[in-house]
Design a protein around this motif. Structure first.
Motif, PDB file in Angstrom:
ATOM      1  N   GLU A  18       0.428  -1.138  -0.025  1.00  0.00           N
ATOM      2  CA  GLU A  18       0.052   0.093   0.138  1.00  0.00           C
ATOM      3  C   GLU A  18       1.169   1.720   0.112  1.00  0.00           C
ATOM      4  N   LEU A  19       2.486   0.749   0.255  1.00  0.00           N
ATOM      5  CA  LEU A  19       2.887   2.391   0.170  1.00  0.00           C
ATOM      6  C   LEU A  19       3.776   2.375  -1.063  1.00  0.00           C
ATOM      7  N   ASN A  20       3.415   1.940  -1.873  1.00  0.00           N
ATOM      8  CA  ASN A  20       4.838   1.496  -3.824  1.00  0.00           C
ATOM      9  C   ASN A  20       4.057   2.814  -4.596  1.00  0.00           C
ATOM     10  N   GLY A  21       5.393   3.544  -3.969  1.00  0.00           N
ATOM     11  CA  GLY A  21       4.791   4.734  -4.914  1.00  0.00           C
ATOM     12  C   GLY A  21       4.479   6.225  -4.236  1.00  0.00           C
ATOM     13  N   SER A  22       4.421   5.940  -3.590  1.00  0.00           N
ATOM     14  CA  SER A  22       2.878   7.621  -3.080  1.00  0.00           C
ATOM     15  C   SER A  22       3.720   7.986  -1.932  1.00  0.00           C
ATOM     16  N   GLU A  23       4.085   9.284  -1.898  1.00  0.00           N
ATOM     17  CA  GLU A  23       4.400  10.133  -1.079  1.00  0.00           C
ATOM     18  C   GLU A  23       4.138  10.020  -0.045  1.00  0.00           C
ATOM     19  N   ASP A  24       3.007  10.984  -0.236  1.00  0.00           N
ATOM     20  CA  ASP A  24       1.671  10.539   0.698  1.00  0.00           C
ATOM     21  C   ASP A  24       2.339   9.269   2.522  1.00  0.00           C
ATOM     22  N   ARG A  25       2.742   8.176   1.571  1.00  0.00           N
ATOM     23  CA  ARG A  25       2.181   6.744   1.979  1.00  0.00           C
ATOM     24  C   ARG A  25       3.816   6.569   2.766  1.00  0.00           C
ATOM     25  N   ILE A  26       5.079   6.939   2.004  1.00  0.00           N
ATOM     26  CA  ILE A  26       5.774   7.484   2.250  1.00  0.00           C
ATOM     27  C   ILE A  26       6.668   7.711   3.307  1.00  0.00           C
ATOM     28  N   LEU A  27       5.772   9.441   3.462  1.00  0.00           N
ATOM     29  CA  LEU A  27       5.945  10.045   4.877  1.00  0.00           C
ATOM     30  C   LEU A  27       5.755   9.422   5.795  1.00  0.00           C
ATOM     31  N   LEU A  28       3.917   9.104   5.733  1.00  0.00           N
ATOM     32  CA  LEU A  28       3.383   8.132   6.715  1.00  0.00           C
ATOM     33  C   LEU A  28       4.809   7.283   7.059  1.00  0.00           C
ATOM     34  N   TRP A  29       5.137   5.830   6.327  1.00  0.00           N
ATOM     35  CA  TRP A  29       5.896   5.344   7.057  1.00  0.00           C
ATOM     36  C   TRP A  29       6.886   6.418   7.418  1.00  0.00           C
ATOM     37  N   ASN A  30       7.371   6.984   7.582  1.00  0.00           N
ATOM     38  CA  ASN A  30       8.482   7.794   8.375  1.00  0.00           C
ATOM     39  C   ASN A  30       8.190   7.866   9.552  1.00  0.00           C
ATOM     40  N   GLN A  31       7.106   8.508   9.759  1.00  0.00           N
ATOM     41  CA  GLN A  31       6.867   9.305  10.718  1.00  0.00           C
ATOM     42  C   GLN A  31       6.365   8.090  11.866  1.00  0.00           C
ATOM     43  N   PRO A  56      11.451   0.486   3.322  1.00  0.00           N
ATOM     44  CA  PRO A  56      11.427   1.396   3.898  1.00  0.00           C
ATOM     45  C   PRO A  56      12.729   1.509   5.574  1.00  0.00           C
ATOM     46  N   VAL A  57      13.658   2.512   5.618  1.00  0.00           N
ATOM     47  CA  VAL A  57      14.073   2.868   6.669  1.00  0.00           C
ATOM     48  C   VAL A  57      13.445   2.937   7.893  1.00  0.00           C
ATOM     49  N   PHE A  58      14.479   2.612   8.930  1.00  0.00           N
ATOM     50  CA  PHE A  58      13.946   1.682   9.936  1.00  0.00           C
ATOM     51  C   PHE A  58      15.215   3.622  10.835  1.00  0.00           C
ATOM     52  N   ALA A  59      14.361   3.829  11.505  1.00  0.00           N
ATOM     53  CA  ALA A  59      14.317   5.427  12.184  1.00  0.00           C
ATOM     54  C   ALA A  59      14.551   4.895  13.666  1.00  0.00           C
ATOM     55  N   SER A  60      13.696   3.745  14.432  1.00  0.00           N
ATOM     56  CA  SER A  60      14.179   3.364  15.595  1.00  0.00           C
ATOM     57  C   SER A  60      13.005   1.553  14.729  1.00  0.00           C
ATOM     58  N   TRP A  61      13.426   0.769  15.841  1.00  0.00           N
ATOM     59  CA  TRP A  61      12.869   0.097  16.243  1.00  0.00           C
ATOM     60  C   TRP A  61      11.906  -0.587  17.347  1.00  0.00           C
ATOM     61  N   PRO A  62      11.182  -2.039  16.768  1.00  0.00           N
ATOM     62  CA  PRO A  62       9.978  -1.957  17.975  1.00  0.00           C
ATOM     63  C   PRO A  62      10.933  -2.963  18.660  1.00  0.00           C
ATOM     64  N   GLN A  63       9.894  -3.576  19.712  1.00  0.00           N
ATOM     65  CA  GLN A  63      10.608  -4.726  20.751  1.00  0.00           C
ATOM     66  C   GLN A  63      10.279  -6.594  19.623  1.00  0.00           C
ATOM     67  N   LYS A  64       9.669  -6.277  18.614  1.00  0.00           N
ATOM     68  CA  LYS A  64       9.550  -7.667  18.038  1.00  0.00           C
ATOM     69  C   LYS A  64       9.023  -6.830  16.687  1.00  0.00           C
ATOM     70  N   ILE A  65       9.509  -7.855  16.045  1.00  0.00           N
ATOM     71  CA  ILE A  65       9.258  -7.641  14.655  1.00  0.00           C
ATOM     72  C   ILE A  65       8.649  -8.322  13.477  1.00  0.00           C
TER      73      ILE A  65
END
Length: 169
Positions: A18-31, A56-65
């Motif tokens: 659902e994130l592929n190709g959309s700038e708004d969605r990529i911005l959402l992922w980054n947030q 995807p670039v991970f600026a932080s990580w959850p406990q489990k992935i």
């Protein structure tokens, strides 16, 4: 907006297709990525057909992935991961990647890791050595970190590996 309230989340499921190709969605992922430390369990769904135009670039990580079917969760992503539990199903990683992961862990990498499960059709018994042995011979092996602080038991299934880590007592 919920992340701004510093709310903690048990589980978040994201479908990367659902994130592929959309700038708004990529911005959402980054947030979202900037606040993943507030998430206990992150599940990423992605198809083999996902174009690599979004990594995807991970600026932080959850406990489990848990990553399912992802071609964009790379060896580099896994080695940078600070999660306690990593599950990567239908991965594109192979024997060489697994060898790098285990050697990295032995040298002190992935310091928070308690459990790793990697499932991939690319892991084979004839695909090259892992820690100097064949994939099948790893079953039941106990390895330890170079500093001797942790040990890991390796279990092998069809084309997957599970590594459970415990500190030495």
């Amino acid at each position: 907006m919920l992340f701004d309230l510093r709310m903690e989340f048990k589980t978040i499921i994201i479908e990367l297709n659902e994130l592929n190709g959309s700038e708004d969605r990529i911005l959402l992922w980054n947030q979202i990525s900037n606040k993943l430390e507030l998430v206990e369990d992150l599940v990423i769904l992605s198809g083999f057909y996902l174009i690599r135009s979004f990594t995807p670039v991970f600026a932080s990580w959850p406990q489990k992935i848990s990553i399912m079917d992802s071609v964009v969760f790379t060896l580099e992503s896994l080695l940078a991961c600070t999660c306690t539990t990593i599950t990567h199903m239908r991965s594109h990683m192979g024997n060489k990647d697994l060898d790098v992961i285990l050697k990295n862990w032995k040298a002190g990498g992935l310091p928070n890791l308690k459990c790793l499960r990697l499932d991939s059709l690319m892991i084979t018994d004839d695909g090259g050595h892992i820690l100097g042995t064949t994939f099948r011979e790893l079953n039941g092996t106990v390895i330890q970190t170079d500093d001797g602080s942790k040990k890991a038991t390796i279990k092998i299934y069809a084309q997957s590996i599970e590594m459970s880590i415990t500190p030495f007592k």
